[in-house]
Design a protein around this motif. Structure first.
Motif, PDB file in Angstrom:
ATOM      1  N   VAL A 105       0.700  -1.121  -0.001  1.00 36.25           N
ATOM      2  CA  VAL A 105       0.189   0.038   0.157  1.00 36.25           C
ATOM      3  C   VAL A 105       0.814   1.090   0.053  1.00 36.25           C
ATOM      4  O   VAL A 105       0.657   1.996  -0.667  1.00 36.25           O
ATOM      5  N   ALA A 106       1.728   1.209   0.870  1.00 39.38           N
ATOM      6  CA  ALA A 106       2.584   2.475   1.072  1.00 39.38           C
ATOM      7  C   ALA A 106       3.634   2.579  -0.021  1.00 39.38           C
ATOM      8  O   ALA A 106       3.809   3.549  -0.820  1.00 39.38           O
ATOM      9  N   ILE A 161       3.545   9.086   4.522  1.00 37.64           N
ATOM     10  CA  ILE A 161       2.635   8.089   4.177  1.00 37.64           C
ATOM     11  C   ILE A 161       2.504   7.238   5.579  1.00 37.64           C
ATOM     12  O   ILE A 161       3.606   6.758   5.955  1.00 37.64           O
ATOM     13  N   SER A 162       1.413   6.975   5.988  1.00 37.47           N
ATOM     14  CA  SER A 162       1.249   5.920   7.398  1.00 37.47           C
ATOM     15  C   SER A 162       0.209   5.017   6.910  1.00 37.47           C
ATOM     16  O   SER A 162      -1.039   5.143   6.252  1.00 37.47           O
ATOM     17  N   LEU A 197       2.928   1.204   9.828  1.00 42.69           N
ATOM     18  CA  LEU A 197       4.310   1.578   8.848  1.00 42.69           C
ATOM     19  C   LEU A 197       4.091   2.889   8.594  1.00 42.69           C
ATOM     20  O   LEU A 197       3.117   3.539   8.535  1.00 42.69           O
ATOM     21  N   LEU A 198       5.420   3.822   8.610  1.00 44.35           N
ATOM     22  CA  LEU A 198       5.309   5.346   8.324  1.00 44.35           C
ATOM     23  C   LEU A 198       6.362   5.427   7.407  1.00 44.35           C
ATOM     24  O   LEU A 198       7.594   4.944   7.337  1.00 44.35           O
ATOM     25  N   THR A 199       6.320   6.019   6.217  1.00 44.79           N
ATOM     26  CA  THR A 199       7.326   6.663   5.273  1.00 44.79           C
ATOM     27  C   THR A 199       7.119   7.922   5.059  1.00 44.79           C
ATOM     28  O   THR A 199       6.259   8.791   4.925  1.00 44.79           O
ATOM     29  N   ARG A 200       8.401   8.652   5.395  1.00 45.82           N
ATOM     30  CA  ARG A 200       8.441  10.311   5.163  1.00 45.82           C
ATOM     31  C   ARG A 200       9.348  10.243   3.805  1.00 45.82           C
ATOM     32  O   ARG A 200      10.747   9.789   3.777  1.00 45.82           O
ATOM     33  N   MET A 201       8.903  10.623   2.854  1.00 44.49           N
ATOM     34  CA  MET A 201       9.543  10.865   1.366  1.00 44.49           C
ATOM     35  C   MET A 201      10.740  11.972   1.740  1.00 44.49           C
ATOM     36  O   MET A 201      10.246  12.821   2.539  1.00 44.49           O
ATOM     37  N   VAL A 225      -4.307   2.444  -1.700  1.00 44.30           N
ATOM     38  CA  VAL A 225      -5.663   1.512  -1.650  1.00 44.30           C
ATOM     39  C   VAL A 225      -5.763   0.499  -2.779  1.00 44.30           C
ATOM     40  O   VAL A 225      -6.172  -0.866  -2.714  1.00 44.30           O
ATOM     41  N   ALA A 226      -5.547   1.247  -4.017  1.00 44.92           N
ATOM     42  CA  ALA A 226      -5.828   0.464  -5.183  1.00 44.92           C
ATOM     43  C   ALA A 226      -4.899  -0.593  -5.423  1.00 44.92           C
ATOM     44  O   ALA A 226      -5.182  -1.657  -6.065  1.00 44.92           O
ATOM     45  N   ALA A 227      -3.688  -0.406  -4.584  1.00 44.26           N
ATOM     46  CA  ALA A 227      -2.718  -1.795  -4.864  1.00 44.26           C
ATOM     47  C   ALA A 227      -3.215  -2.987  -4.493  1.00 44.26           C
ATOM     48  O   ALA A 227      -2.803  -4.073  -4.811  1.00 44.26           O
ATOM     49  N   ILE A 228      -3.939  -2.830  -3.330  1.00 42.26           N
ATOM     50  CA  ILE A 228      -4.455  -3.858  -2.656  1.00 42.26           C
ATOM     51  C   ILE A 228      -5.862  -4.548  -3.201  1.00 42.26           C
ATOM     52  O   ILE A 228      -5.955  -5.853  -3.232  1.00 42.26           O
ATOM     53  N   ASN A 229      -6.371  -3.589  -3.891  1.00 45.56           N
ATOM     54  CA  ASN A 229      -7.999  -4.138  -4.571  1.00 45.56           C
ATOM     55  C   ASN A 229      -7.833  -4.414  -5.842  1.00 45.56           C
ATOM     56  O   ASN A 229      -8.590  -4.551  -6.710  1.00 45.56           O
ATOM     57  N   LYS A 230      -6.369  -4.768  -6.604  1.00 48.44           N
ATOM     58  CA  LYS A 230      -6.307  -5.241  -8.016  1.00 48.44           C
ATOM     59  C   LYS A 230      -6.724  -6.640  -8.093  1.00 48.44           C
ATOM     60  O   LYS A 230      -6.638  -7.361  -7.097  1.00 48.44           O
TER      61      LYS A 230
END
Length: 135
Positions: A15-16, A32-33, A43-47, A130-135
């Motif tokens: 997702v992230a 992104i959290s 998960l937490l990502t700081r670009m 979200v779309a990455a999971i719902n493929k």
């Protein structure tokens, strides 16, 4: 007995990654959290260039709000600006756009929160995750 599922770490990473790919492709920096179904951090990502420090607080807050209310965080912003200004009294939640549930088999398994650019961009980035999971 009620069976509850929460987003596994590999799914949270997917997702992230999809959200970050969308942000990168558009030239938008963000935080992104991804949180579990009860709002606990996964998960937490700081670009790179996500320069405003408060985004590290806002992204998980948006995700937690979406998780606990089982709806996108932007619905509250719409309510506050429209027919239900009293929604602002929901203390401890981030009632602005950028948080979306991740739903599998009609069950919220986690949520994503994005903070970094405009509200519209935050939503686009989150929806890409979200779309990455719902493929």
């Amino acid at each position: 007995m009620l069976r509850k599922h929460s987003i596994p770490s590999l799914a949270a990473t997917a997702v992230a990654a999809a959200a970050e790919a969308k942000a990168s492709s558009e030239g938008w920096s963000c935080v992104i959290s991804v949180v579990g179904d009860a709002g606990s951090p996964t998960l937490l990502t700081r670009m790179h260039n996500a320069a405003v420090p408060v985004r590290v607080e806002l992204a998980p807050g948006k995700a937690k709000t979406a998780a606990l209310f089982r709806r996108n965080s932007g619905a509250f912003e719409t309510s506050i600006n429209g027919q239900r200004p009293a929604a602002i009294t929901a203390r401890g939640f981030v009632l602005i756009r950028g948080g979306f549930p991740v739903v599998i088999n009609a069950q919220v398994i986690g949520t994503i929160g994005v903070s970094g650019d405009t509200p519209d961009h935050d939503e686009q980035i989150a929806k890409a995750g979200v779309a990455a999971i719902n493929k």
